[in-house]
Write a protein that holds these residues in place. Structure first.
Motif, PDB file in Angstrom:
ATOM      1  N   ASN A  36      39.629  33.725  37.563  1.00  0.00           N
ATOM      2  CA  ASN A  36      40.310  32.645  36.826  1.00  0.00           C
ATOM      3  C   ASN A  36      41.596  32.256  37.545  1.00  0.00           C
ATOM      4  OD1 ASN A  36      38.514  32.595  34.534  1.00  0.00           O
ATOM      5  ND2 ASN A  36      39.340  34.631  34.096  1.00  0.00           N
ATOM      6  N   TRP A  37      41.661  30.998  37.897  1.00  0.00           N
ATOM      7  CA  TRP A  37      42.816  30.539  38.677  1.00  0.00           C
ATOM      8  C   TRP A  37      43.949  30.110  37.734  1.00  0.00           C
ATOM      9  CZ3 TRP A  37      43.268  30.735  43.986  1.00  0.00           C
ATOM     10  CH2 TRP A  37      44.406  30.107  44.538  1.00  0.00           C
ATOM     11  N   ASN A  38      44.779  31.056  37.368  1.00  0.00           N
ATOM     12  CA  ASN A  38      45.959  30.687  36.583  1.00  0.00           C
ATOM     13  C   ASN A  38      47.101  31.615  36.964  1.00  0.00           C
ATOM     14  OD1 ASN A  38      45.946  33.125  34.931  1.00  0.00           O
ATOM     15  ND2 ASN A  38      44.122  32.244  33.962  1.00  0.00           N
ATOM     16  N   ALA A  39      48.284  31.301  36.470  1.00  0.00           N
ATOM     17  CA  ALA A  39      49.479  32.031  36.903  1.00  0.00           C
ATOM     18  C   ALA A  39      49.375  33.523  36.631  1.00  0.00           C
ATOM     19  CB  ALA A  39      50.727  31.458  36.230  1.00  0.00           C
ATOM     20  N   ASP A  40      48.837  33.883  35.461  1.00  0.00           N
ATOM     21  CA  ASP A  40      48.742  35.306  35.115  1.00  0.00           C
ATOM     22  C   ASP A  40      47.788  36.064  36.030  1.00  0.00           C
ATOM     23  OD1 ASP A  40      50.560  35.097  33.128  1.00  0.00           O
ATOM     24  OD2 ASP A  40      49.098  34.874  31.500  1.00  0.00           O
ATOM     25  N   SER A  41      46.621  35.479  36.221  1.00  0.00           N
ATOM     26  CA  SER A  41      45.655  36.190  37.055  1.00  0.00           C
ATOM     27  C   SER A  41      46.119  36.224  38.513  1.00  0.00           C
ATOM     28  CB  SER A  41      44.268  35.555  36.944  1.00  0.00           C
ATOM     29  OG  SER A  41      44.323  34.209  37.344  1.00  0.00           O
ATOM     30  N   LEU A  42      46.786  35.162  38.940  1.00  0.00           N
ATOM     31  CA  LEU A  42      47.324  35.155  40.306  1.00  0.00           C
ATOM     32  C   LEU A  42      48.371  36.246  40.468  1.00  0.00           C
ATOM     33  CD1 LEU A  42      47.603  31.318  40.846  1.00  0.00           C
ATOM     34  CD2 LEU A  42      46.498  32.883  42.456  1.00  0.00           C
ATOM     35  N   GLU A  43      49.165  36.415  39.424  1.00  0.00           N
ATOM     36  CA  GLU A  43      50.195  37.445  39.498  1.00  0.00           C
ATOM     37  C   GLU A  43      49.555  38.838  39.595  1.00  0.00           C
ATOM     38  OE1 GLU A  43      53.254  37.280  36.542  1.00  0.00           O
ATOM     39  OE2 GLU A  43      54.340  38.945  37.470  1.00  0.00           O
ATOM     40  N   THR A  44      48.587  39.067  38.734  1.00  0.00           N
ATOM     41  CA  THR A  44      47.901  40.362  38.762  1.00  0.00           C
ATOM     42  C   THR A  44      47.266  40.607  40.131  1.00  0.00           C
ATOM     43  OG1 THR A  44      47.342  39.941  36.453  1.00  0.00           O
ATOM     44  CG2 THR A  44      46.210  41.775  37.548  1.00  0.00           C
ATOM     45  N   CYS A  45      46.564  39.607  40.562  1.00  0.00           N
ATOM     46  CA  CYS A  45      45.828  39.698  41.819  1.00  0.00           C
ATOM     47  C   CYS A  45      46.759  39.942  43.002  1.00  0.00           C
ATOM     48  CB  CYS A  45      45.031  38.415  42.000  1.00  0.00           C
ATOM     49  SG  CYS A  45      44.437  38.107  43.654  1.00  0.00           S
ATOM     50  N   LEU A  46      47.799  39.132  43.094  1.00  0.00           N
ATOM     51  CA  LEU A  46      48.684  39.236  44.261  1.00  0.00           C
ATOM     52  C   LEU A  46      49.566  40.489  44.200  1.00  0.00           C
ATOM     53  CD1 LEU A  46      49.612  35.481  44.744  1.00  0.00           C
ATOM     54  CD2 LEU A  46      48.390  36.941  46.381  1.00  0.00           C
ATOM     55  N   THR A  47      49.897  40.909  42.982  1.00  0.00           N
ATOM     56  CA  THR A  47      50.693  42.135  42.864  1.00  0.00           C
ATOM     57  C   THR A  47      49.863  43.328  43.340  1.00  0.00           C
ATOM     58  OG1 THR A  47      51.813  41.170  40.956  1.00  0.00           O
ATOM     59  CG2 THR A  47      52.096  43.538  41.294  1.00  0.00           C
ATOM     60  N   GLU A  48      48.605  43.340  42.913  1.00  0.00           N
ATOM     61  CA  GLU A  48      47.708  44.423  43.372  1.00  0.00           C
ATOM     62  C   GLU A  48      47.544  44.380  44.879  1.00  0.00           C
ATOM     63  OE1 GLU A  48      43.931  44.216  41.373  1.00  0.00           O
ATOM     64  OE2 GLU A  48      44.884  44.639  39.415  1.00  0.00           O
ATOM     65  N   TRP A  49      47.360  43.185  45.357  1.00  0.00           N
ATOM     66  CA  TRP A  49      47.140  43.020  46.803  1.00  0.00           C
ATOM     67  C   TRP A  49      48.376  43.501  47.572  1.00  0.00           C
ATOM     68  CZ3 TRP A  49      49.007  40.501  51.124  1.00  0.00           C
ATOM     69  CH2 TRP A  49      48.140  40.403  52.233  1.00  0.00           C
ATOM     70  N   ALA A  50      49.553  43.148  47.042  1.00  0.00           N
ATOM     71  CA  ALA A  50      50.802  43.527  47.712  1.00  0.00           C
ATOM     72  C   ALA A  50      50.989  45.043  47.678  1.00  0.00           C
ATOM     73  CB  ALA A  50      51.994  42.841  47.052  1.00  0.00           C
TER      74      ALA A  50
END
Length: 559
Positions: free
Chosen positions: A486-500
Motif C-alpha cells: 500500500n503506497w501511503n505515508a504510513d506504509s512508506l515509513e514502516t517500509c523505509l525504516t525497516e530498510w534503513a
RNA sequence: GACCCCAUCGUCUAGUCAGGUCAGGACGUCAGGUUUUCAUCCUGAAAACAGGGGUUCGAAUCCCCUUGGGGUCGCCA
C-alpha cells in the motif's frame, strides 16, 4: 453615551492605486474605535481629482478592506457592507452640496475668487524659493474690486475660490494622541477650496462631508496634521462642530524611508534609469507613450499588473507595500491585521497577539503611540508562522486551497483533492506563509521528465558522497519500493525504516535525503514519507530511475 | 529654508499622564540542543532610557536647550 454622541468614524481614501498598509492601519483604527464604542464606521471615496480617480481602483480598496475583515456600516455598497442615509459616499456625486456651502462662504466674505493662473502661482513659488523665503499666496485677488471681478467673470476667465484665513488669531487644535497643536497667526495662507474645474479641494470636501455625515472622530495619518488647522478654521467659518482628531504617526520602511504607495514605481524608475532605458523593455507589454509619461512624472503609478510585468522584465523584486501584496505573498488577513494594529498601538503589558474581536473590545485612542514605526517583515513573518501552526488542520487546508485557487491554480489542476490535502497537511508545520508550500513544492506538479539534478553541493552530497553513496542506496532501495503493497505515508515509513535498519545502521537520513533529491531535484521537501505518498508510486519510481540514469553525468562532473 | 510633530534594546513596544522594582515582553541576532532535508521546536546569552542642563531625597518618567528623525509647505488627497 447618548445616541447623539454615538461615535462615527470614517475612512476616506482617494481611489488611486491599491490600499497600502498605512491606509489599512488608519482604516483599522477607525473601524476598531467605532466597534469599541458601538458606533458606526463609514467609508467615503474621495474622488475629487478628475485626473486620477478610477472606478477600478476603488473596487480594489473595497476588496482589500473586506479581505482584512474590516467591514463598513455606511458607504459604497459591496457585498453585505455599505449603504446608509448620509450619502452619496462618493464625493464626485456631491458637487451640488459643496456648492451650497461654498456660496455661504462667498456671501459672508470668508472666501473669495482668485484669478491667478497655475503658471503665475508657480512662478511666484519659484521666486520665493530663489529668495529663500517661505512662499505664501499674496492675496492679490482679494483686493480686486467688484467691477473687475464681474468683467473677469463675463470674459469667462477661470478662477478658483480661496478661503480667507482670519488674521491675527492663532489656531489651536486638540489632538487625542498628540495633545495640543498650535499654529500662530500668519502661518497659514489663503488656501484653495474650489478648483477651476468646479470640484472642491480635499480640504473643503472633507470638512463638509464630515459634518454632514456626522463624523465625530477623525483618525488619520500624521501627514494630515498640517492640514488640520485649515480644517478647523473652515469648520468655524461654516458653523460646524470640530470632530475629535487623532493623528497616527507614519509607517516607514526598514531603511527609514517613508513606506509609500509609490515605492514600487520608485524602485522601477530607478532601475530603468540605472540601465539608461528610454523605451519599455520588449517583453513588458507597455506602450511607449505611457511608458514615457510614467518615467517623466514621479507621481505617476503603474497599475499592479503592468508594474509586475515590468519588474519581471527588469528582474526587480517589488517591495510589498499594499495589502494586496501581502495577500499575494501568502500572509493571513488576521495576521496582517494584528501586526498593523501593533504598529502604533498596543494593548499594554506583554500581550501582542490578538484578533479582531479583541481589538473591537479594547481599542482606544489613548494607547496610540506617537512615534513613527518601521515595518518589520521578519516579525510579521513570525506572527504568520505562529498563526499557521495554531490553525486547525482542516482550516489550513481550506486556506491553502483558497490561496491556490487565486494565485496558483496549477496546484489544484495537477493534484487530486486527496493529493492536495496531503500536500497541504505535510506543509503546515513547516511553512511561514501560504506561498511557501507552492514555492518549495513546485516539483510536485512538474512532469516527471522535467526533474533535473544540476551539479551542486547539496545534491552531490546526497547522491555521490560516501560509501555506499546515495546513488548506491537508491539503486538498492528501488526494488523494495516497487514491491511495497500500500503506497501511503504510513506504509512508506514502516517500509523505509525497516530498510534503513538493515541497510543504513538505522539512520533513516542516509536514504531519506537521496530519495528527496531524486524525486524533487533539490535538497528540500516535506517529510520524505509524505513527499513520496503525494507523488505516488509511478512518479516516484520514474523519477528514481531517471535520477539513477543521470549518475554517470553527475559523478563525472564531480571529479 | 519656514512651520509643525516625534525620541526606551537592531526593530515593534511595556513602563511616562498620578517621579521610587537589577527598565519587562516580542521579533531579530548569537551560542547550545532536538530533528530524515528545509522550516519548526527547546534552552541560554548579548542588547536600550539620544546628549546636556535643571526641579527633586530620588528622573526613562516633570521643565528647558542641543542633536537626531519625520511631516507639511499643490487648482493631489
Amino acid at each position: 453615551m447618548t445616541s447623539e454622541s454615538r461615535v462615527r468614524t470614517r475612512f476616506a481614501p482617494s481611489p488611486t492605486g491599491h490600499l497600502h498598509v498605512g491606509g489599512a492601519r488608519s482604516a483599522l483604527f477607525c473601524w476598531a474605535f467605532a466597534r469599541r464604542y458601538q458606533g458606526k464606521f463609514l467609508l467615503r471615496i474621495e474622488d475629487t481629482d478628475q485626473k486620477r480617480s478610477s472606478v477600478d481602483a476603488s473596487q480594489g480598496f473595497l476588496e482589500d478592506l473586506s479581505w482584512l475583515g474590516i467591514d463598513w456600516d455606511e458607504g459604497p455598497k459591496w457585498k453585505s457592507c455599505g449603504g446608509g442615509d448620509t450619502g452619496p459616499y462618493e464625493q464626485s456625486q456631491r458637487l451640488d452640496i459643496y456648492d451650497r456651502y461654498m456660496q455661504q462662504l462667498l456671501n459672508s466674505g470668508a472666501a473669495y475668487r482668485a484669478f491667478e493662473t497655475p503658471d503665475e502661482l508657480d512662478a511666484a513659488r519659484r521666486q520665493a524659493r530663489a529668495e529663500k523665503r517661505a512662499y505664501k499666496y499674496n492675496r492679490a485677488s482679494l483686493s480686486l474690486d467688484e467691477a473687475t471681478i464681474k468683467s473677469y467673470l463675463d470674459q469667462g476667465r477661470p478662477y478658483v475660490i480661496r478661503f480667507r484665513i482670519p488674521d491675527d488669531q492663532p489656531v489651536v487644535v486638540q489632538d487625542a494622541v498628540l495633545g495640543e497643536v498650535r499654529v500662530e497667526a500668519g502661518e497659514l495662507e489663503d488656501f484653495v477650496i474650489r478648483k477651476a474645474d468646479g470640484f472642491p479641494t480635499y480640504h473643503f470636501a472633507v470638512v463638509v462631508d464630515d459634518e454632514l455625515m456626522g463624523v465625530t472622530h477623525v483618525i488619520r495619518g500624521q501627514e494630515h496634521l498640517a492640514n488640520t488647522p485649515k480644517h478647523a478654521l473652515l469648520q468655524d467659518a461654516l458653523g460646524f462642530t470640530r470632530p475629535v482628531w487623532a493623528h497616527v504617526s507614519l509607517i516607514f520602511n526598514p531603511d527609514g524611508s517613508k513606506m509609500s504607495k509609490r515605492d514600487k514605481d520608485k524602485a522601477l524608475r530607478s532601475e530603468v534609469r540605472a540601465r539608461g532605458l528610454t523605451a519599455p523593455p520588449d517583453d513588458s507589454d507597455i506602450d511607449t507613450a505611457s511608458f514615457e509619461h510614467w518615467l517623466a512624472d514621479k507621481h505617476a503609478q503603474l497599475d499592479t499588473d503592468t508594474a509586475t510585468r515590468l519588474a519581471q522584465a527588469l528582474g526587480v523584486t517589488l517591495p510589498e507595500i499594499n495589502v494586496d501584496d501581502f495577500r499575494r505573498a501568502g500572509y493571513l488577513p488576521e495576521v496582517l491585521l494584528n501586526y498593523l494594529a501593533l504598529l502604533g498601538w498596543s494593548p499594554g503589558g506583554d500581550l501582542e497577539q490578538f484578533d479582531r474581536a479583541f481589538l473591537a473590545d479594547h481599542f482606544d485612542l489613548d494607547r496610540i503611540v506617537k512615534s513613527p514605526a518601521k515595518f518589520d517583515r521578519a516579525k510579521l513573518l513570525a506572527f504568520n508562522l505562529d498563526a499557521i501552526q495554531d490553525m486547525e488542520a482542516v482550516h489550513f487546508v481550506d486556506c491553502l486551497r483558497e490561496f491556490c485557487k487565486v494565485y496558483e491554480p496549477s496546484f489544484l489542476d495537477m493534484m487530486t483533492p486527496e493529493q492536495f490535502d496531503c500536500f497541504a497537511l505535510s506543509n503546515k508545520e513547516r511553512c511561514k506563509t501560504l506561498r511557501d508550500p507552492v514555492d518549495s513544492g513546485r516539483f510536485f506538479i512538474l512532469d516527471d521528465l522535467a526533474i533535473e539534478w544540476p551539479d551542486s553541493k547539496p545534491i552531490r552530497k546526497a547522491l555521490c558522497k560516501g560509501s555506499p553513496s546515495g546513488f548506491d542506496r537508491l539503486e538498492a532501495v528501488r526494488e523494495t519500493l516497487e514491491a511495497l503493497q500500500n503506497w501511503n505515508a504510513d506504509s512508506l515509513e514502516t517500509c523505509l525504516t525497516e530498510w534503513a535498519a538493515s541497510h543504513c545502521e538505522e539512520q533513516i537520513g542516509k536514504i531519506a535525503q537521496p530519495l528527496r533529491v531524486a524525486v524533487s531535484g533539490g535538497p528540500v521537501s516535506p517529510p520524505i514519507f509524505d513527499t513520496l505518498a503525494i507523488l505516488g508510486r509511478e512518479s516516484t519510481l520514474a523519477r528514481l530511475d531517471r535520477c539513477i540514469a543521470s549518475r554517470s553525468a553527475l559523478e563525472g562532473a564531480a571529479t
